[in-house]
Design a protein around this motif. Sequence first.
Motif, short mmCIF file in Angstrom:
data_model
loop_
_atom_site.label_atom_id
_atom_site.label_comp_id
_atom_site.label_asym_id
_atom_site.label_seq_id
_atom_site.Cartn_x
_atom_site.Cartn_y
_atom_site.Cartn_z
N TRP A 8 92.59 27.62 141.68
CA TRP A 8 91.99 28.86 141.18
C TRP A 8 90.70 28.56 140.41
CZ3 TRP A 8 94.62 32.68 137.21
CH2 TRP A 8 93.86 33.85 137.14
N GLU A 32 83.72 29.27 148.14
CA GLU A 32 83.38 30.06 146.96
C GLU A 32 82.14 30.92 147.20
OE1 GLU A 32 83.78 26.78 146.97
OE2 GLU A 32 85.68 26.48 145.90
N SER A 35 84.39 23.52 140.63
CA SER A 35 84.18 22.67 141.81
C SER A 35 85.15 21.49 141.85
CB SER A 35 82.73 22.18 141.84
OG SER A 35 81.83 23.25 141.98
N THR A 85 89.12 20.53 146.55
CA THR A 85 90.23 21.33 147.08
C THR A 85 91.13 20.53 148.00
OG1 THR A 85 88.86 23.31 146.95
CG2 THR A 85 90.80 23.43 148.35
N CYS A 92 82.97 33.85 149.62
CA CYS A 92 83.74 34.93 148.98
C CYS A 92 82.85 35.77 148.07
CB CYS A 92 84.91 34.35 148.19
SG CYS A 92 86.18 33.59 149.21
N CYS A 93 81.98 35.10 147.32
CA CYS A 93 81.05 35.84 146.44
C CYS A 93 80.08 36.67 147.25
CB CYS A 93 80.29 34.86 145.54
SG CYS A 93 81.33 34.03 144.30
N PHE A 115 77.08 26.51 141.68
CA PHE A 115 78.32 25.75 141.87
C PHE A 115 78.03 24.25 141.83
CE2 PHE A 115 79.74 29.73 144.10
CZ PHE A 115 80.78 30.01 143.24
N ASP A 142 88.88 26.14 140.68
CA ASP A 142 87.88 25.53 141.56
C ASP A 142 86.72 26.48 141.81
OD1 ASP A 142 86.74 23.75 143.55
OD2 ASP A 142 87.56 25.09 145.06
N LEU A 143 86.97 27.77 141.66
CA LEU A 143 85.92 28.76 141.80
C LEU A 143 84.77 28.50 140.83
CD1 LEU A 143 84.94 31.50 143.00
CD2 LEU A 143 86.20 32.62 141.15
N GLY A 190 86.56 35.34 143.50
CA GLY A 190 85.17 35.22 143.95
C GLY A 190 84.67 36.53 144.56
N ALA A 193 91.57 32.15 144.02
CA ALA A 193 90.15 31.77 143.96
C ALA A 193 89.30 32.70 144.83
CB ALA A 193 89.97 30.32 144.38
N GLY A 194 89.79 32.94 146.07
CA GLY A 194 89.04 33.80 146.97
C GLY A 194 88.93 35.22 146.47
#
Length: 230
Positions: A57, A145, A63, A66, A148-149, A15, A59-60, A97, A93-94
């Motif tokens: 979205w 991010e 970068s 936010t 969530c990943c 990221f 942004d995942l 991810g 996005a979440g």
Amino acid sequence: MKDLIRLAIIMAALFGFTFFLINLTGILTLDDIEAALTYVSQIHPVWVFLLVAGLLWVDLLLSIPTMAVSLLAGYFLGWSLAVPAVCTGLMLAGGSGYWLGRRYGLRLLSRITPDPVRLEAMTAIFSRYGIVTLIVCRALPMLPEISCCLAGATRLPISRFLPAYLIGSVPYAIVVTYAGSISSVDNPWPALIMAAVLSLVLWGGGALLLWYRRHRLRNRPVYAGPEPKP
């Protein structure tokens, strides 16, 4: 824990590389975002809504700042429309991810830690502390991010991921968009003060949750097994 930290560092590097590349090339700057929002606001608010949600979205992968986008959403859309716009983008996005982590994260985990016992330990650790991370992740860039990943990669159930992510994201959207709605270019102080206070509250709440969880685990009675028969 070391394996989980190593995976988080690898994701942070990925990221961070996109963030560095975007800033180095100047492909997308905050001025560009503000200019785009100014332009579409002259057409119809629905385009502002879609652009805000879309920026949050992507942004995942790219970068994008936010908090800045959320503040601008409050300024251009007003509080009532900015909240659902920001929540939509954050959830997209979440969810993406989480899906990417669940779809491809296990391969990366297996390369970092081929031992199935250590993989199971990583899953257990994130299951114990990942909920707190998801709640307070908005306090730092890139952490949402990564969290969530990691949630997807460690197979955290969606029934636990969604509530934790919502608890961290929805209040964030409400507070930041409100700050943006009462701020302006000439008077950015409400937004700046609200951002600082929100970060302190998130980290303070996260520290309190961790302390409470550890306190409960420490004081939990240990089951010694059935009483021996005389």
